[in-house]
Design an enzyme around this catalytic site. Structure first.
Site, PDB file in Angstrom:
ATOM      1  CG  PHE A 148       9.422  32.764 -55.636  1.00 47.79           C
ATOM      2  CD1 PHE A 148       9.332  31.771 -56.606  1.00 47.79           C
ATOM      3  CD2 PHE A 148       8.532  33.828 -55.698  1.00 47.79           C
ATOM      4  CE1 PHE A 148       8.379  31.839 -57.614  1.00 47.79           C
ATOM      5  CE2 PHE A 148       7.578  33.914 -56.711  1.00 47.79           C
ATOM      6  CZ  PHE A 148       7.494  32.903 -57.675  1.00 47.79           C
ATOM      7  CB  CYS A 197      11.226  22.651 -53.181  1.00 48.44           C
ATOM      8  SG  CYS A 197      10.514  23.115 -51.602  1.00 48.44           S
TER       9      CYS A 197
HETATM   10  P1  NAD Z   1       5.738  21.729 -43.977  1.00 45.23           P
HETATM   11  O1  NAD Z   1       5.463  20.300 -44.147  1.00 45.23           O
HETATM   12  O2  NAD Z   1       7.005  22.172 -43.295  1.00 45.23           O
HETATM   13  O3  NAD Z   1       4.528  22.420 -43.205  1.00 45.23           O
HETATM   14  C1  NAD Z   1       3.186  22.204 -43.478  1.00 45.23           C
HETATM   15  C2  NAD Z   1       2.410  22.336 -42.174  1.00 45.23           C
HETATM   16  O4  NAD Z   1       1.020  22.356 -42.458  1.00 45.23           O
HETATM   17  C3  NAD Z   1       2.608  21.175 -41.199  1.00 45.23           C
HETATM   18  O5  NAD Z   1       3.062  21.673 -39.963  1.00 45.23           O
HETATM   19  C4  NAD Z   1       1.216  20.540 -41.075  1.00 45.23           C
HETATM   20  O6  NAD Z   1       0.964  20.014 -39.801  1.00 45.23           O
HETATM   21  C5  NAD Z   1       0.332  21.716 -41.389  1.00 45.23           C
HETATM   22  N1  NAD Z   1      -1.029  21.377 -41.846  1.00 45.23           N
HETATM   23  C6  NAD Z   1      -1.426  20.492 -42.795  1.00 45.23           C
HETATM   24  N2  NAD Z   1      -2.748  20.500 -42.943  1.00 45.23           N
HETATM   25  C7  NAD Z   1      -3.227  21.425 -42.071  1.00 45.23           C
HETATM   26  C8  NAD Z   1      -4.538  21.908 -41.752  1.00 45.23           C
HETATM   27  N3  NAD Z   1      -5.618  21.454 -42.378  1.00 45.23           N
HETATM   28  N4  NAD Z   1      -4.665  22.847 -40.793  1.00 45.23           N
HETATM   29  C9  NAD Z   1      -3.575  23.322 -40.160  1.00 45.23           C
HETATM   30  N5  NAD Z   1      -2.315  22.915 -40.414  1.00 45.23           N
HETATM   31  C10 NAD Z   1      -2.150  21.980 -41.366  1.00 45.23           C
HETATM   32  O7  NAD Z   1       5.675  22.373 -45.447  1.00 45.23           O
HETATM   33  P2  NAD Z   1       6.493  23.608 -46.032  1.00 45.23           P
HETATM   34  O8  NAD Z   1       7.899  23.218 -46.308  1.00 45.23           O
HETATM   35  O9  NAD Z   1       6.219  24.824 -45.223  1.00 45.23           O
HETATM   36  O10 NAD Z   1       5.792  23.747 -47.462  1.00 45.23           O
HETATM   37  C11 NAD Z   1       4.492  24.195 -47.588  1.00 45.23           C
HETATM   38  C12 NAD Z   1       4.229  24.497 -49.051  1.00 45.23           C
HETATM   39  O11 NAD Z   1       5.059  25.570 -49.505  1.00 45.23           O
HETATM   40  C13 NAD Z   1       4.507  23.350 -50.012  1.00 45.23           C
HETATM   41  O12 NAD Z   1       3.602  23.385 -51.055  1.00 45.23           O
HETATM   42  C14 NAD Z   1       5.914  23.659 -50.525  1.00 45.23           C
HETATM   43  O13 NAD Z   1       6.155  23.091 -51.803  1.00 45.23           O
HETATM   44  C15 NAD Z   1       5.876  25.156 -50.596  1.00 45.23           C
HETATM   45  N6  NAD Z   1       7.184  25.808 -50.463  1.00 45.23           N
HETATM   46  C16 NAD Z   1       8.089  25.371 -49.563  1.00 45.23           C
HETATM   47  C17 NAD Z   1       9.312  26.027 -49.421  1.00 45.23           C
HETATM   48  C18 NAD Z   1      10.360  25.551 -48.449  1.00 45.23           C
HETATM   49  O14 NAD Z   1      11.463  26.050 -48.476  1.00 45.23           O
HETATM   50  N7  NAD Z   1      10.085  24.609 -47.579  1.00 45.23           N
HETATM   51  C19 NAD Z   1       9.569  27.168 -50.185  1.00 45.23           C
HETATM   52  C20 NAD Z   1       8.604  27.611 -51.081  1.00 45.23           C
HETATM   53  C21 NAD Z   1       7.396  26.935 -51.213  1.00 45.23           C
HETATM   54  C1  UGA Z   2      14.359  26.043 -53.713  1.00 45.04           C
HETATM   55  C2  UGA Z   2      14.314  27.373 -54.475  1.00 45.04           C
HETATM   56  O1  UGA Z   2      15.633  27.913 -54.572  1.00 45.04           O
HETATM   57  C3  UGA Z   2      13.385  28.379 -53.799  1.00 45.04           C
HETATM   58  O2  UGA Z   2      13.305  29.566 -54.583  1.00 45.04           O
HETATM   59  C4  UGA Z   2      11.990  27.764 -53.681  1.00 45.04           C
HETATM   60  O3  UGA Z   2      11.114  28.640 -52.985  1.00 45.04           O
HETATM   61  C5  UGA Z   2      12.083  26.458 -52.918  1.00 45.04           C
HETATM   62  O4  UGA Z   2      13.007  25.560 -53.595  1.00 45.04           O
HETATM   63  C6  UGA Z   2      10.743  25.795 -52.847  1.00 45.04           C
HETATM   64  O5  UGA Z   2       9.969  25.890 -53.773  1.00 45.04           O
HETATM   65  O6  UGA Z   2      10.476  25.200 -51.834  1.00 45.04           O
HETATM   66  P1  UGA Z   2      15.605  25.149 -51.524  1.00 45.04           P
HETATM   67  O7  UGA Z   2      15.124  23.813 -51.925  1.00 45.04           O
HETATM   68  O8  UGA Z   2      15.417  25.587 -50.116  1.00 45.04           O
HETATM   69  O9  UGA Z   2      14.904  26.294 -52.416  1.00 45.04           O
HETATM   70  O10 UGA Z   2      17.155  25.213 -51.788  1.00 45.04           O
HETATM   71  P2  UGA Z   2      18.139  25.724 -52.945  1.00 45.04           P
HETATM   72  O11 UGA Z   2      19.070  26.700 -52.361  1.00 45.04           O
HETATM   73  O12 UGA Z   2      17.425  26.121 -54.150  1.00 45.04           O
HETATM   74  O13 UGA Z   2      18.959  24.384 -53.231  1.00 45.04           O
HETATM   75  C7  UGA Z   2      18.334  23.230 -53.756  1.00 45.04           C
HETATM   76  C8  UGA Z   2      19.389  22.213 -54.150  1.00 45.04           C
HETATM   77  O14 UGA Z   2      20.145  22.673 -55.270  1.00 45.04           O
HETATM   78  C9  UGA Z   2      20.396  21.909 -53.061  1.00 45.04           C
HETATM   79  O15 UGA Z   2      20.659  20.530 -53.029  1.00 45.04           O
HETATM   80  C10 UGA Z   2      21.629  22.695 -53.481  1.00 45.04           C
HETATM   81  O16 UGA Z   2      22.822  22.147 -52.998  1.00 45.04           O
HETATM   82  C11 UGA Z   2      21.535  22.581 -54.980  1.00 45.04           C
HETATM   83  N1  UGA Z   2      22.258  23.653 -55.708  1.00 45.04           N
HETATM   84  C12 UGA Z   2      21.814  24.940 -55.654  1.00 45.04           C
HETATM   85  C13 UGA Z   2      23.374  23.336 -56.472  1.00 45.04           C
HETATM   86  O17 UGA Z   2      23.781  22.148 -56.530  1.00 45.04           O
HETATM   87  N2  UGA Z   2      24.010  24.319 -57.174  1.00 45.04           N
HETATM   88  C14 UGA Z   2      23.587  25.603 -57.148  1.00 45.04           C
HETATM   89  O18 UGA Z   2      24.218  26.460 -57.808  1.00 45.04           O
HETATM   90  C15 UGA Z   2      22.477  25.920 -56.361  1.00 45.04           C
END
Ligand code: NAD
Ligand code: UGA
Length: 432
Positions: free
Chosen positions: A152, A263
């Site tokens: 999260f 996301c």
């Molecule tokens: P990202 O694209 O930044 O990173 C993914 C990484 O995985 C890449 O570096 C890629 O090269 C690597 N990869 C892919 N296949 C691979 C394999 N077979 N072996 C080794 N490495 C491999 O992605 P992210 O933002 O970290 O998101 C990952 C997941 O987590 C997604 O499902 C996303 O929705 C979820 N998520 C992201 C966030 C966020 O803030 N970015 C927050 C919560 C959940």
């Molecule tokens: C969001 C969730 O907040 C995380 O809990 C979750 O893990 C993540 O997605 C994910 O699944 O990857 P993130 O996308 O990093 O995180 O950013 P947020 O802070 O949630 O903002 C998302 C968007 O909503 C931004 O464009 C932000 O400006 C907007 N926002 C957020 C608003 O316009 N108003 C608000 O009050 C809050």
């Protein structure tokens, strides 16, 4: 414990570094060799406050290891976290699970003793079942357990979110495995995080339902802000007044541009596809997606109105282009719609973002990156605050533009309309 993060992106890198900092040994595996080399040279591929220091500390104490050797990492780990991307599919709006399944198949080759395989990637309900089936093709059921532990964290606040989460959700069909994960997270639980265990499919739905709910909250307050603009009411007061009701809660009620990032847009879309697949019409989320797309048009119309429909040759300064502060991430940022529109209509755009120049705008004629608030605003007719970076919160506008009649459109409500009026500025904001 000995852990392995498959994928050293936002989630794998941040949670890997944080787990190492809690005293575990963590292998961060990525198939992207450039990324692994970079990390081994002490360079950080993403912009995340505090991450460089955390990685440096744990890398030098050898608790954090970066490698592309998945076999070595898996054989030496007890718990394997899948942290690969689940982007939107090219054909439809579902989640592309090919990285997850490929990684599961690679993991299955190297399971030598009992392993817990944890899906941290955001995946649709029943993906855990499919991962289990893939591994079962190579290994006996006794040798592994597949569970869900959705992440999260937010970009820009990722380390704090990891260390002080509201809750840790484990989706597991096996009590022993749940207990092992509880032990891993014990330091965070001791500091106040709630540990919540449910079954695997339940955890998968919790993740999507949470993101879609937050996206709904934002779209809701954005639409109410539209009404406030028409009725001369301050949206900030409405957000406070609503948020004081504990059933509603005050967070994620900040009106602004359309929500963006890697996301909310992808997860809301994927959830509606899952709903359709199970013949469940998730109509509220479908409406939220439409409302968010419409929001970008509303912003453009407001800019047109502020400029009295005269965009051609107007000098527009944009402060912040990322989807939120403290990240260099441009994915689904509303600036990707607003800037090309204004440019096409003949405006001259100067933008400044503390995270640097953006390749997304490099081919656009008359769109220029500037290195400071001062240079970007020099002869501006209109200054737009698009992202709420801290350095935009106390600007002395009197010293900025040489054009004395410049206007300000504050899309993040950083300034007080009353004070700005008193100072003689032509100031516009959201829902006020
Ligand atoms: P990202 O694209 O930044 O990173 C993914 C990484 O995985 C890449 O570096 C890629 O090269 C690597 N990869 C892919 N296949 C691979 C394999 N077979 N072996 C080794 N490495 C491999 O992605 P992210 O933002 O970290 O998101 C990952 C997941 O987590 C997604 O499902 C996303 O929705 C979820 N998520 C992201 C966030 C966020 O803030 N970015 C927050 C919560 C959940
Ligand atoms: C969001 C969730 O907040 C995380 O809990 C979750 O893990 C993540 O997605 C994910 O699944 O990857 P993130 O996308 O990093 O995180 O950013 P947020 O802070 O949630 O903002 C998302 C968007 O909503 C931004 O464009 C932000 O400006 C907007 N926002 C957020 C608003 O316009 N108003 C608000 O009050 C809050």
């Amino acid at each position: 414990m000995k852990l392995c993060m498959i994928g050293a992106g936002y989630v794998g890198l941040v949670s890997g570094a944080c787990f190492a900092d809690l005293g575990n040994t963590v292998y961060c595996v990525d198939k992207d060799l450039d990324k692994v080399n970079m990390l081994n040279k002490g360079k950080i591929p993403i912009y995340e406050p505090g991450l460089a220091e955390l990685i440096k500390k744990n890398y030098s104490s050898k608790r954090l290891i970066f490698t592309s050797n998945i076999g070595h990492a898996i054989t030496h780990s007890d718990i394997i976290f899948l942290c690969v991307g689940t982007p939107t599919s090219k054909n439809n709006k579902s989640a592309d699970l090919s990285y997850v399944y490929k990684a599961a198949s690679e993991i299955s080759k190297f399971i030598n003793k009992f392993k817990i395989i944890v899906t941290k990637s955001t995946v649709p309900v029943t993906t855990g079942d499919k991962i289990e089936k893939i591994i079962l093709q190579k290994k006996r059921k006794k040798l592994f357990e597949v569970i869900s532990n959705p992440e999260f964290l937010r970009e820009g606040e990722a380390i704090r979110d990891f260390r002080f989460p509201d809750r840790i959700v484990i989706g597991s069909n096996n009590k022993n495995t749940t207990r092992k994960l509880e032990a891993l997270y014990e330091p965070l639980i001791k500091k106040g995080a709630t540990f919540f265990a449910t079954n695997r499919r339940g955890a998968e739905i919790i993740k999507y339902a949470s993101n879609a709910f937050l996206a709904t909250k934002i779209s809701y307050i954005n639409e109410i802000a539209n009404l406030c603009e028409k009725t001369n009411v301050n949206i900030e007061d409405v957000s406070i007044g609503m948020g004081l009701d504990k059933r509603i809660g005050s967070r994620f009620l900040r009106a602004g541009p359309a929500y963006g990032g890697s996301c909310f847009p992808k997860d809301t879309n994927a959830l509606t596809v899952t709903g359709d697949l199970y013949k469940t019409n998730l109509s509220i989320i479908k409406t939220v997606i439409k409302s968010n797309a419409k929001r970008k048009k509303i912003l453009i119309n407001r800019i047109k109105q502020i400029l009295s429909n005269k965009i051609k040759n107007k000098k527009i300064a944009i402060l912040g282009v990322t989807f939120k502060p403290n990240t260099d991430d441009m994915r689904e940022s509303s600036s990707l719609v607003v800037i090309p529109y204004l440019q096409k209509k003949g405006a001259i755009i100067n933008y400044y973002d503390p995270s640097g120049k953006k390749k997304e705008f490099s081919k656009l004629k008359n769109v220029f990156f500037c290195k400071s608030i001062e240079t970007v605003s020099l002869k501006a007719d209109l200054i737009i605050i698009h992202t709420e970076w801290d350095e935009f919160k106390s600007i002395d506008f009197r010293k900025l533009s040489k054009n004395k009649r410049f206007k300000i459109y504050d899309m993040r409500n950083l300034y007080s309309p009353k004070k700005m009026k008193k100072l003689g500025f032509n100031y516009f904001s959201i829902g006020r």
